[in-house]
Design a protein around this motif. Structure first.
Motif, PDB file in Angstrom:
ATOM      1  N   LYS A  15      31.549  16.230 -23.980  1.00  0.00           N
ATOM      2  CA  LYS A  15      31.579  16.911 -22.687  1.00  0.00           C
ATOM      3  C   LYS A  15      30.873  18.257 -22.764  1.00  0.00           C
ATOM      4  O   LYS A  15      30.130  18.633 -21.855  1.00  0.00           O
ATOM      5  CB  LYS A  15      33.019  17.100 -22.210  1.00  0.00           C
ATOM      6  CG  LYS A  15      33.668  15.822 -21.740  1.00  0.00           C
ATOM      7  CD  LYS A  15      35.094  16.071 -21.261  1.00  0.00           C
ATOM      8  CE  LYS A  15      35.746  14.773 -20.820  1.00  0.00           C
ATOM      9  NZ  LYS A  15      37.130  14.977 -20.353  1.00  0.00           N
ATOM     10  N   ILE A  16      31.085  18.981 -23.853  1.00  0.00           N
ATOM     11  CA  ILE A  16      30.431  20.280 -24.039  1.00  0.00           C
ATOM     12  C   ILE A  16      28.910  20.098 -24.101  1.00  0.00           C
ATOM     13  O   ILE A  16      28.151  20.842 -23.465  1.00  0.00           O
ATOM     14  CB  ILE A  16      30.958  20.989 -25.306  1.00  0.00           C
ATOM     15  CG1 ILE A  16      32.404  21.430 -25.088  1.00  0.00           C
ATOM     16  CG2 ILE A  16      30.073  22.183 -25.677  1.00  0.00           C
ATOM     17  CD1 ILE A  16      33.094  21.929 -26.345  1.00  0.00           C
ATOM     18  N   ALA A  17      28.461  19.100 -24.847  1.00  0.00           N
ATOM     19  CA  ALA A  17      27.023  18.836 -24.950  1.00  0.00           C
ATOM     20  C   ALA A  17      26.440  18.481 -23.585  1.00  0.00           C
ATOM     21  O   ALA A  17      25.351  18.952 -23.227  1.00  0.00           O
ATOM     22  CB  ALA A  17      26.764  17.713 -25.954  1.00  0.00           C
ATOM     23  N   ASN A  18      27.160  17.666 -22.819  1.00  0.00           N
ATOM     24  CA  ASN A  18      26.697  17.296 -21.479  1.00  0.00           C
ATOM     25  C   ASN A  18      26.631  18.513 -20.560  1.00  0.00           C
ATOM     26  O   ASN A  18      25.689  18.642 -19.766  1.00  0.00           O
ATOM     27  CB  ASN A  18      27.604  16.223 -20.867  1.00  0.00           C
ATOM     28  CG  ASN A  18      27.428  14.878 -21.532  1.00  0.00           C
ATOM     29  OD1 ASN A  18      26.406  14.613 -22.154  1.00  0.00           O
ATOM     30  ND2 ASN A  18      28.428  14.030 -21.418  1.00  0.00           N
ATOM     31  N   LEU A  19      27.597  19.398 -20.656  1.00  0.00           N
ATOM     32  CA  LEU A  19      27.600  20.602 -19.823  1.00  0.00           C
ATOM     33  C   LEU A  19      26.454  21.541 -20.202  1.00  0.00           C
ATOM     34  O   LEU A  19      25.840  22.165 -19.336  1.00  0.00           O
ATOM     35  CB  LEU A  19      28.937  21.326 -19.932  1.00  0.00           C
ATOM     36  CG  LEU A  19      30.117  20.639 -19.246  1.00  0.00           C
ATOM     37  CD1 LEU A  19      31.419  21.356 -19.581  1.00  0.00           C
ATOM     38  CD2 LEU A  19      29.912  20.583 -17.745  1.00  0.00           C
ATOM     39  N   ARG A  20      26.154  21.647 -21.493  1.00  0.00           N
ATOM     40  CA  ARG A  20      25.018  22.477 -21.918  1.00  0.00           C
ATOM     41  C   ARG A  20      23.711  21.910 -21.379  1.00  0.00           C
ATOM     42  O   ARG A  20      22.848  22.652 -20.905  1.00  0.00           O
ATOM     43  CB  ARG A  20      24.968  22.572 -23.439  1.00  0.00           C
ATOM     44  CG  ARG A  20      26.013  23.492 -23.996  1.00  0.00           C
ATOM     45  CD  ARG A  20      25.885  23.662 -25.490  1.00  0.00           C
ATOM     46  NE  ARG A  20      26.893  24.585 -25.985  1.00  0.00           N
ATOM     47  CZ  ARG A  20      27.502  24.466 -27.135  1.00  0.00           C
ATOM     48  NH1 ARG A  20      27.198  23.470 -27.950  1.00  0.00           N
ATOM     49  NH2 ARG A  20      28.408  25.339 -27.509  1.00  0.00           N
ATOM     50  N   ASN A  21      23.560  20.586 -21.444  1.00  0.00           N
ATOM     51  CA  ASN A  21      22.369  19.940 -20.911  1.00  0.00           C
ATOM     52  C   ASN A  21      22.278  20.159 -19.400  1.00  0.00           C
ATOM     53  O   ASN A  21      21.215  20.461 -18.868  1.00  0.00           O
ATOM     54  CB  ASN A  21      22.383  18.443 -21.226  1.00  0.00           C
ATOM     55  CG  ASN A  21      21.124  17.755 -20.787  1.00  0.00           C
ATOM     56  OD1 ASN A  21      20.029  18.296 -20.905  1.00  0.00           O
ATOM     57  ND2 ASN A  21      21.273  16.561 -20.249  1.00  0.00           N
ATOM     58  N   TYR A  22      23.402  20.024 -18.707  1.00  0.00           N
ATOM     59  CA  TYR A  22      23.443  20.238 -17.262  1.00  0.00           C
ATOM     60  C   TYR A  22      23.038  21.668 -16.922  1.00  0.00           C
ATOM     61  O   TYR A  22      22.294  21.904 -15.977  1.00  0.00           O
ATOM     62  CB  TYR A  22      24.849  19.943 -16.735  1.00  0.00           C
ATOM     63  CG  TYR A  22      25.017  20.129 -15.258  1.00  0.00           C
ATOM     64  CD1 TYR A  22      24.509  19.200 -14.354  1.00  0.00           C
ATOM     65  CD2 TYR A  22      25.676  21.245 -14.757  1.00  0.00           C
ATOM     66  CE1 TYR A  22      24.654  19.381 -12.992  1.00  0.00           C
ATOM     67  CE2 TYR A  22      25.828  21.432 -13.402  1.00  0.00           C
ATOM     68  CZ  TYR A  22      25.322  20.490 -12.515  1.00  0.00           C
ATOM     69  OH  TYR A  22      25.472  20.670 -11.177  1.00  0.00           O
ATOM     70  N   ASP A  23      23.502  22.619 -17.710  1.00  0.00           N
ATOM     71  CA  ASP A  23      23.161  24.020 -17.491  1.00  0.00           C
ATOM     72  C   ASP A  23      21.659  24.247 -17.641  1.00  0.00           C
ATOM     73  O   ASP A  23      21.036  24.944 -16.836  1.00  0.00           O
ATOM     74  CB  ASP A  23      23.943  24.901 -18.469  1.00  0.00           C
ATOM     75  CG  ASP A  23      23.770  26.377 -18.188  1.00  0.00           C
ATOM     76  OD1 ASP A  23      23.919  26.769 -17.011  1.00  0.00           O
ATOM     77  OD2 ASP A  23      23.488  27.133 -19.137  1.00  0.00           O
ATOM     78  N   GLU A  24      21.045  23.632 -18.650  1.00  0.00           N
ATOM     79  CA  GLU A  24      19.602  23.760 -18.855  1.00  0.00           C
ATOM     80  C   GLU A  24      18.831  23.154 -17.689  1.00  0.00           C
ATOM     81  O   GLU A  24      17.849  23.736 -17.221  1.00  0.00           O
ATOM     82  CB  GLU A  24      19.196  23.076 -20.164  1.00  0.00           C
ATOM     83  CG  GLU A  24      19.667  23.802 -21.399  1.00  0.00           C
ATOM     84  CD  GLU A  24      19.333  23.043 -22.676  1.00  0.00           C
ATOM     85  OE1 GLU A  24      18.379  22.235 -22.654  1.00  0.00           O
ATOM     86  OE2 GLU A  24      20.027  23.255 -23.679  1.00  0.00           O
ATOM     87  N   VAL A  25      19.277  21.992 -17.218  1.00  0.00           N
ATOM     88  CA  VAL A  25      18.616  21.340 -16.086  1.00  0.00           C
ATOM     89  C   VAL A  25      18.734  22.211 -14.840  1.00  0.00           C
ATOM     90  O   VAL A  25      17.771  22.374 -14.087  1.00  0.00           O
ATOM     91  CB  VAL A  25      19.219  19.929 -15.841  1.00  0.00           C
ATOM     92  CG1 VAL A  25      18.745  19.353 -14.529  1.00  0.00           C
ATOM     93  CG2 VAL A  25      18.867  18.999 -16.988  1.00  0.00           C
ATOM     94  N   CYS A  26      19.906  22.796 -14.612  1.00  0.00           N
ATOM     95  CA  CYS A  26      20.112  23.671 -13.449  1.00  0.00           C
ATOM     96  C   CYS A  26      19.206  24.899 -13.519  1.00  0.00           C
ATOM     97  O   CYS A  26      18.624  25.303 -12.510  1.00  0.00           O
ATOM     98  CB  CYS A  26      21.574  24.094 -13.346  1.00  0.00           C
ATOM     99  SG  CYS A  26      22.679  22.784 -12.811  1.00  0.00           S
ATOM    100  N   LYS A  27      19.079  25.499 -14.682  1.00  0.00           N
ATOM    101  CA  LYS A  27      18.216  26.671 -14.832  1.00  0.00           C
ATOM    102  C   LYS A  27      16.758  26.311 -14.567  1.00  0.00           C
ATOM    103  O   LYS A  27      16.033  27.055 -13.900  1.00  0.00           O
ATOM    104  CB  LYS A  27      18.354  27.263 -16.232  1.00  0.00           C
ATOM    105  CG  LYS A  27      19.653  28.011 -16.434  1.00  0.00           C
ATOM    106  CD  LYS A  27      19.775  28.549 -17.835  1.00  0.00           C
ATOM    107  CE  LYS A  27      21.123  29.238 -18.043  1.00  0.00           C
ATOM    108  NZ  LYS A  27      21.299  29.692 -19.412  1.00  0.00           N
ATOM    109  N   LYS A  28      16.319  25.157 -15.074  1.00  0.00           N
ATOM    110  CA  LYS A  28      14.946  24.708 -14.850  1.00  0.00           C
ATOM    111  C   LYS A  28      14.711  24.454 -13.365  1.00  0.00           C
ATOM    112  O   LYS A  28      13.703  24.862 -12.809  1.00  0.00           O
ATOM    113  CB  LYS A  28      14.670  23.435 -15.657  1.00  0.00           C
ATOM    114  CG  LYS A  28      13.269  22.917 -15.501  1.00  0.00           C
ATOM    115  CD  LYS A  28      13.036  21.661 -16.302  1.00  0.00           C
ATOM    116  CE  LYS A  28      11.661  21.105 -16.040  1.00  0.00           C
ATOM    117  NZ  LYS A  28      11.469  19.806 -16.653  1.00  0.00           N
TER     118      LYS A  28
END
Length: 94
Positions: A15-28
């Motif tokens: 879940k933490i890894a998925n949230l980090r990926n989601y955060d990167e996608v949101c920033k992009k």
């Protein structure tokens, strides 16, 4: 009991890894939208849409006349707002 806790730890790590990926996608995505909004603001500041401005916004326009004489119009957009718009024209084309 240890196996159960290890499974819970693995689930939480996923879940933490998925949230980090989601955060990167949101920033992009936010950066893409910022660039797109700056482009639109530049066009609006000019007061009119020139051919160059239009080409920066729209990659391709496809117009198709159907057998029932309706028209499908598809816009292939540049930038972060890439989506298609279909418009049904019910009047007959002469």
């Amino acid at each position: 009991m240890i196996e159960k806790r290890e499974a819970e730890i693995q689930t939480i790590e996923n879940k933490i890894a998925n949230l980090r990926n989601y955060d990167e996608v949101c920033k992009k995505r936010r950066e893409e939208l910022k660039n797109t909004s700056e482009l639109i603001e530049t066009i609006l500041a000019d007061g009119h849409i020139s051919n160059v401005n239009l080409r920066m916004l729209v990659r391709q326009v496809t117009v198709h006349q159907n057998e029932d004489k309706s028209i499908d119009i598809s816009f292939d957009m540049n930038g972060a707002f890439n989506y298609n718009i279909m418009e049904d024209v019910t009047d007959e084309i002469l």
